[in-house]
Scaffold this active site. Structure first.
Site, PDB file in Angstrom:
ATOM      1  N   GLY A  48       0.728  -1.312   0.006  1.00  0.00           N
ATOM      2  CA  GLY A  48      -0.136   0.015   0.014  1.00  0.00           C
ATOM      3  C   GLY A  48       0.890   1.180   0.103  1.00  0.00           C
ATOM      4  O   GLY A  48       2.033   1.054   0.148  1.00  0.00           O
ATOM      5  N   CYS A  49       0.175   2.449  -0.291  1.00  0.00           N
ATOM      6  CA  CYS A  49       1.058   3.716  -0.423  1.00  0.00           C
ATOM      7  C   CYS A  49       1.324   4.090   1.002  1.00  0.00           C
ATOM      8  O   CYS A  49       2.759   4.298   1.300  1.00  0.00           O
ATOM      9  CB  CYS A  49      -0.021   4.914  -1.185  1.00  0.00           C
ATOM     10  SG  CYS A  49      -1.462   4.833  -0.409  1.00  0.00           S
ATOM     11  N   TYR A  50       0.603   4.212   1.977  1.00  0.00           N
ATOM     12  CA  TYR A  50       0.917   4.599   3.292  1.00  0.00           C
ATOM     13  C   TYR A  50       1.914   3.533   3.881  1.00  0.00           C
ATOM     14  O   TYR A  50       2.894   3.902   4.566  1.00  0.00           O
ATOM     15  CB  TYR A  50      -0.348   4.534   4.140  1.00  0.00           C
ATOM     16  CG  TYR A  50      -1.344   5.782   4.101  1.00  0.00           C
ATOM     17  CD1 TYR A  50      -0.790   7.027   4.297  1.00  0.00           C
ATOM     18  CD2 TYR A  50      -2.546   5.825   3.893  1.00  0.00           C
ATOM     19  CE1 TYR A  50      -1.640   8.218   4.319  1.00  0.00           C
ATOM     20  CE2 TYR A  50      -3.531   6.622   3.752  1.00  0.00           C
ATOM     21  CZ  TYR A  50      -2.961   8.030   3.941  1.00  0.00           C
ATOM     22  OH  TYR A  50      -3.820   9.100   4.071  1.00  0.00           O
ATOM     23  N   THR A  51       1.657   2.388   3.620  1.00  0.00           N
ATOM     24  CA  THR A  51       2.543   1.181   4.277  1.00  0.00           C
ATOM     25  C   THR A  51       3.870   1.367   3.610  1.00  0.00           C
ATOM     26  O   THR A  51       4.842   1.279   4.526  1.00  0.00           O
ATOM     27  CB  THR A  51       1.881  -0.167   3.901  1.00  0.00           C
ATOM     28  OG1 THR A  51       1.698  -0.176   2.541  1.00  0.00           O
ATOM     29  CG2 THR A  51       0.585  -0.266   4.654  1.00  0.00           C
TER      30      THR A  51
END
Lengths: 346, 346, 346, 346
Positions: free
Chosen positions: C149-152
């Site tokens: 994921g992007c945030y991750t």
């Protein structure tokens, strides 16, 4: 205390009516109509109104509403007001329609540009075009006011004195207008997503935008001749604000002072119109949140054209503010009541 | 009518004081001080004020000013107010200082974090920290009010009830704050240019921001213990608004209702503090242009932490609005006079 | 030449895959899958691709596609990839899934946080978590890659070296993340309209965001212990960019140089990870349009915490760029092929 | 490998030259000239270049530079290039001047509009106006290229085919242009601060903008008559992008197809000019980061006018991209080398 009903209270123009009327000393909103949010707390739709407005959204039954309020604002899609209004309603309540239904006197023109059938053409003649600075006296006695469009308010007021005094050649008039995105409304469309609008700019509705005939009609009344012009709207990455840049050939040699005197003749006593000092260009931010129209002009001797510029907040003078100004006139209140909003900067 | 002088009237906080006081029924600005724009029309600096404010900018002579007004707002860089104030001035006029000069009781702490010598430490003890909701009674009797910082107002009010009631472990408190760019002031710096800020986000002043000791001191008073915390400000591409997201361990098992009751205990009767409904996160836009503080919280049972969130308009509750609220208290006016500003959306 | 199929080519991540692969020397897109725009020219959906991409959008038939291409990217809503994939497909083609379907090893955790049933749990074990800098060797041999994921991506890479080396107390880790609006996708929702996002900021998904367990799992592997943390995402008025600000207690006394050495140990040879110079805070704009992760940190001796900061472009390193990096690894190409994108400023 | 020197490498146009040349296979920057940042690491001024550019900023000694490189780009304020260039330098090195010094053939016109004396009028005749699509052959043989202005590139290319073919009445041509804020450069001015530009729009330089005579001269060559027109630039709250909306009377009855054929006659084989499909209006975002010019038009039979629209990225086709395109032509390289930049969306 004037009792107010709003149909379409959860669109951006409706929300702005609520914001403005909340600070109005002589009016009270009794009906927050919103087909999409019936039975929901108004403040749950617009959290800015939390602990300010306690009301719940209601349906848009104009008949029922007409018995309960003194004035109805319709901040609704084109066609709705025309499909609801009737003599019975108008006999009980004043109507200020923020849609285009009663702005254009020629029904065929309306139907052609809007692509819908007009459901109550019988009221078009009676309806008063609510551009307060120009039709003030008529508004005072109106039952039904057609509140002008956002682009049109800005475009007309910017050129009006010069059109009226005949110093511009109306056949050369070109209006290049730029608007913030709230003018596109609160409906969920990909084209209005943040990522599509931010860092972007485009023209749209080129040569076909619906505000064109409205501007042409009003400037036609001013100049006393049939006006056909180019109007090009553009979408700008900001929430609020319209800037109109208008070009026309001068019909005679005029100086800055002469043109300034013409603007002053019409606007010097107008509270909401500010003709700026020489060489100061209007900026949308300087009128944000307020009912002001800021205007200025520049003569270009090289081309014998005059460039006129006007700026408004599309949701205030271009919609809700002007609607309240019309209400004030219709009910004999102080014209600026509720509208002494100081522009917010930055 | 209270006569007001503003020193620093052309900064963003000064401009907001002018905007707010223009709508204040019991106060009138007599002195628009601005070292940078002396003898220029105020409205030529802030065109939004054209035809609203007719005054000309003046120097910042506090002695002279003290004889002519009832209250002086100093919206000036750190150190200026402390270098100008003296007993003679304070005997004639009340002062509300929007800079940090009198916010911190320990002069060494001030000098360390701000890197400047304090020029009038003798008035620090007397100065009242003007966070109205917490120090209301003291403000009423103050001659000299230290108007809180923007980040600090938001950060403190968001955590205050929980700190006061001891349900959060103060040694675990972390404040991650985000601010619009008006907080950086109106000085011409490359880092604040549109192109540098737009489409960008960054932290700054990490572990060294000057608002840290101010938050620590005030939350220390609330909790009754020495507080040392992490405060990290971030710059966000918007004009106005501060959002503080605060994290702390809970000291005991509490339910949503119990925490809500604590917030209500302190804030239910506060006009300008709105504790939102369950699961509604504060958004800066919902308070824009207003004096509101919007607060909410979420308990995370997985980590035994509570996440508190607060939002203000940094120029209103974070600066000019709170300053006017303090003025109202100091002069026995209605606390909300001039401040019943409805947030503007969108 | 590697033949590529994209399912979900008209979302923002899909569009970015097209942008990046257009400049890739060893890959060619053969299938622009888009359920919403079947039979429409791709360039009519994304006009930036006019005269660059001539293809027409096609359906999302993965079986058919598997016979025609070497690798399939699924840039689709959660659950779709898991519902389509099977052994027959995986025997013919490599899959890089940009959704969350195969990121989390524990199916119950997935089903709980995502609220949907997992349709092919049998492939979870096999799937490789495609964080290239950490799982490079496994990616090279994978048939099925779960693109992070992007945030991750941003959150994990920012803390990874310190978690791995045990110098931060994982039970104290708090991640406060901020994202541009493209992370919300291209679907037409009121909450993502320009006027709702511009001049606004908010937290969302507080204590419940789906990227939380993904971060916890990966940092758990790094630290060798079960990790439970707070992760709070915020929506910022910009198109692209994620900034993560992370807080943790230090487990021992360390100097700047010691921590810098730890980062360098893991990242000095990583082309796409830039550990900035001392005291330079990452800014999202400095990585915009590129596959870089910019990282830095600050030790706060007052609180014994370290503040770590990381910035990425959410559509590149947070989605499409990392997906192409994974593809390069899976096909034995130069890891940076197609990804040597210089960040665009301003 | 062509050796490149840049004078003014730390302005926005200079920074864009660096971004583009970093990806150019046949050129290498040897000299990062920046009077303001001498001896500082270039990447400390533009952190996006961290670990990409290792060089240090140097002075702007053109004599010294001329011995070390093959081509010099001057991305400097008006007047600087003209004050530095001489025959000795031009005998050694090619110069591409991004300022206005050599754009206008009539020195009196230059001095009048720019308000400065021209220091090397002897080179004006020789200098080639580097609008590649129009002056391609001359550019190939030039020693000194005057790189066109941003507004002018967009304004000229949008109208050029119609001016050349005589189907528009040049005396009626009006150009209303809108630009992102990077066009204002990186100097620290209050007017360009984020808070002044964001949520704001204004016209500026009305009837006096310096790009006017440049447009007039070039469209005069195209049409074979003296052109005097109105050009009005506007500042828009976005980083990059210029949109020009141009109005003119048609000289004869033409259909959409006939006008389209004229555009195609000139541009069908131009890689960087995209004439869009019918009724698709150019948007600045669709060309962002690229060297494209997107053009379209609309005939308005009501007014007998044609509305032409063009969009560019002001820093690429409007500055650095076109400069590199000129360099490619001057050195016999593939014209698009280094410029195959796919527009970034969103």
């Amino acid at each position: 205390m004037i009792k107010v009903g709003i149909i379409g209270a959860t669109g951006y123009a409706g929300g702005e009516l609520v914001r403005i009327l909340t600070g109005h000393k002589e009016a009270e909103i009794k009906w927050f109509g919103s087909r999409s949010y019936i039975d929901q707390k108004y403040a749950s739709v617009y959290q800015n109104m939390f602990q300010i407005v306690d009301a719940t959204c209601m349906d848009d039954n104009m008949e029922k509403l007409a018995s309960q309020v003194d004035v109805i604002f319709t901040a609704t899609p084109q066609g709705l007001c025309a499909s609801l209004v009737n003599e019975n309603i108008l006999s009980k309540v004043k109507i200020i329609d923020l849609s285009a239904d009663f702005r254009i006197k020629d029904v065929a023109t309306y139907e052609k540009w809007y692509g819908i059938e007009h459901k109550s053409p019988q009221f078009i003649e009676e309806a008063v075009y609510g551009l307060c600075e120009i039709n003030r006296e008529d508004v005072k006695n109106a039952r039904l006011v057609a509140n002008p469009g956002c682009y049109t308010t800005c475009s007309i007021l910017t050129a009006y004195p010069l059109a009226k005094e005949g110093i511009i050649d109306m056949s050369t008039l070109i209006i290049d207008a730029k608007s913030g995105t709230s003018g596109a409304g609160r409906s969920a469309k990909v084209a209005n997503l943040f990522c599509e609008v931010n860092e972007n700019m485009k023209a749209y509705g080129v040569a076909t935008h619906r505000h064109t005939p409205e501007i042409e009609e009003q400037l036609g009344y001013a100049s006393g001749e049939k006006v056909v012009l180019n109007f090009t709207p553009h979408l700008v990455p900001m929430n609020r604000g319209i800037l109109a840049t208008e070009y026309a050939k001068l019909t005679k040699d005029v100086t800055y002072d002469e043109v300034k005197a013409i603007y002053d003749k019409y606007y010097a006593n107008e509270k909401f119109i500010r003709v700026l000092e020489k060489d100061v260009c209007p900026e949308t931010k300087w009128v944000e949140g307020s009912n002001y129209v800021d205007i200025n002009f520049k003569i270009d001797p090289r081309t014998n054209r005059i460039i006129m510029m006007g700026a408004i907040d599309n949701l205030v003078k271009g919609a809700a503010g002007q609607a309240v100004q019309n209400m004030n006139l219709m009910f004999g209140l102080k014209e600026s009541e509720g509208l002494e909003l100081v522009p917010m900067f930055p």
